[in-house]
Motif scaffolding. Structure first.
Motif, short mmCIF file in Angstrom:
data_model
loop_
_atom_site.label_atom_id
_atom_site.label_comp_id
_atom_site.label_asym_id
_atom_site.label_seq_id
_atom_site.Cartn_x
_atom_site.Cartn_y
_atom_site.Cartn_z
N HIS A 48 0.81 -1.23 0.00
CA HIS A 48 0.00 0.00 0.00
C HIS A 48 0.85 1.28 0.00
O HIS A 48 0.53 2.25 -0.70
CB HIS A 48 -0.91 -0.03 1.24
CG HIS A 48 -1.80 1.16 1.37
ND1 HIS A 48 -2.97 1.30 0.67
CD2 HIS A 48 -1.67 2.29 2.11
CE1 HIS A 48 -3.53 2.46 0.99
NE2 HIS A 48 -2.77 3.08 1.86
N HIS A 59 1.11 4.55 -2.62
CA HIS A 59 1.02 6.01 -2.40
C HIS A 59 2.08 6.75 -3.20
O HIS A 59 1.81 7.79 -3.80
CB HIS A 59 1.17 6.33 -0.91
CG HIS A 59 -0.13 6.26 -0.15
ND1 HIS A 59 -1.22 7.03 -0.48
CD2 HIS A 59 -0.52 5.51 0.91
CE1 HIS A 59 -2.22 6.76 0.36
NE2 HIS A 59 -1.82 5.83 1.22
N ASP A 105 -6.44 7.44 0.11
CA ASP A 105 -6.50 6.09 -0.45
C ASP A 105 -7.34 6.00 -1.72
O ASP A 105 -8.47 6.49 -1.76
CB ASP A 105 -7.03 5.12 0.61
CG ASP A 105 -6.00 4.87 1.70
OD1 ASP A 105 -4.83 5.28 1.52
OD2 ASP A 105 -6.35 4.24 2.71
ZN ZN Z 1 -3.08 5.00 2.55
#
Ligand code: ZN
Ligand code: KG4
Length: 346
Positions: A111, A115, A311
């Protein structure tokens, strides 16, 4: 190459189609924030259940907005961690099922590296190496991006993440969840230099962060003055100066140290390119301060638009494009993981 990205690590159910790692065809984000707001923060069990409900329509919408079917997709990318385990498992299980049923390869994505990849979408010319400050709800890292899939950590937080520092104090003062955008909003009405909050430094040029002392100082400040924010403080006409000044000064304490250390990391590593990533990268004061401080040192500064900072699945699909098409490319033993390691820089 069209990649379908799927992201369910926290409280956004997201799906996106990205072509060749850089061109976004669709970017669907179904946020659960309004639901978790009632509890003052993300409730992991509720998040996982809501992902189960939302994942199929979200993926369908991502395909239809891109005017594609699964036949046009070349691979499926999914966030494998770090994140909330129940939330992650929903996305990973769904993606594995879809990969198995469609015969498409599956690419598990870290994850936090996702980003970073949000910058590749916004800046098609950006290539490693560069330094990246990643500040989110769970992480605060400065990394050296050596290559697309090779990162090393230059600095990290020793306790709370920057996003947590926003969220916890927002809750304590009564602004609610998610704290970052709310403090950002109220801070615009205040003076960032009205109050001075402590900054933690470590010896020998160590660039790590620590936000727990700052948080305690802010809590004491709120308690001593009995500060309690409410809806009035979200409006320029009705905001109370003490609340606005507190938010602006507290925010400044966070973004000052983040930006100062990110620039120091560039100077120490000799990099002339600095990218910003993660949910806190949506913060207006951080974006502005880093722009100014980078420019003062001749450093090129990159930051995605706010919607790609928080996100989303486009960043996951973008990152997946740069991962090795390995022999276990479509492996079905890909697991979700609460914590995924990133190597330290020697
Ligand atoms: Zn995040
Ligand atoms: O990256 P992200 O969407 O989720 C995680 O991976 O954690 O980051 C969420 C964090 C939250 O702590 C939220 O308060 C913070 O990003 N955030 C902000 C802003 N928008 C989101 N923090 C400061 N200012 C903002 N405008």
């Amino acid at each position: 190459m069209n990649i379908l990205g799927i992201e369910t690590s926290c409280d956004e159910t997201a799906a996106s189609i990205v072509t060749d790692g850089r061109i976004v065809r669709s970017n669907i984000i179904w946020s659960q924030a309004d639901l978790h707001k009632l509890f003052g923060g993300v409730v992991p069990e509720i998040a996982a259940r809501k992902h189960v409900e939302a994942i199929v329509p979200t993926v369908r919408q991502a395909l239809s907005e891109a005017e594609m079917t699964l036949d046009d997709v070349d691979a499926i990318a999914v966030t494998a961690g770090p994140g909330l385990i129940g939330a992650l498992l929903t996305g990973v299980s769904y993606a594995k099922g879809l990969a198995k049923a469609s015969g498409l390869p599956l690419i598990p994505v870290h994850h936090i590296t996702g980003h970073v990849a949000a910058n590749y979408i916004q800046f098609p010319e950006l290539e490693p190496p560069f330094v990246c400050l990643i500040a989110s709800g769970g992480h605060s890292h400065i990394v050296y991006v050596e290559d697309y899939a090779s990162f090393s950590i230059l600095a990290r937080t020793r306790d709370d993440a920057a996003g947590e520092a926003f969220d916890k104090i927002s809750r304590a003062i009564g602004l609610g969840y998610p704290g970052g955008p709310l403090i950002d909003k109220v801070a615009k009405f205040g003076d960032p230099h009205k109050y001075v909050f402590p900054k933690t430094t470590f010896p020998d040029g160590n660039l790590d962060f620590s936000f727990s002392g700052l948080k305690t100082a802010a809590l004491n400040f709120i308690n001593q003055r009995q500060l309690k924010a409410d809806a009035r403080d979200l409006d320029a006409d009705t905001v109370r100066p003490e609340i606005a000044d507190f938010c602006a000064s507290y925010q400044y304490a966070i973004v000052n140290v983040l930006s100062e250390r990110a620039v120091e990391a560039c100077l120490a590593s000799g990099s002339k390119h600095l990218a910003l990533a993660g949910g806190v990268a949506a913060n207006s004061a951080l974006r502005q301060l880093l722009q100014e401080r980078s420019a003062a040192h001749g450093i090129e500064f990159y930051v995605p638009p706010p919607v790609l900072c928080t996100d989303n699945a486009a960043m996951i699909a973008s990152m997946a494009y740069y991962l090795e098409p390995m022999s276990d490319y479509g492996r079905l033993d890909a697991k979700a993981s609460v914590a995924l390691p990133v190597k330290e820089r020697e």
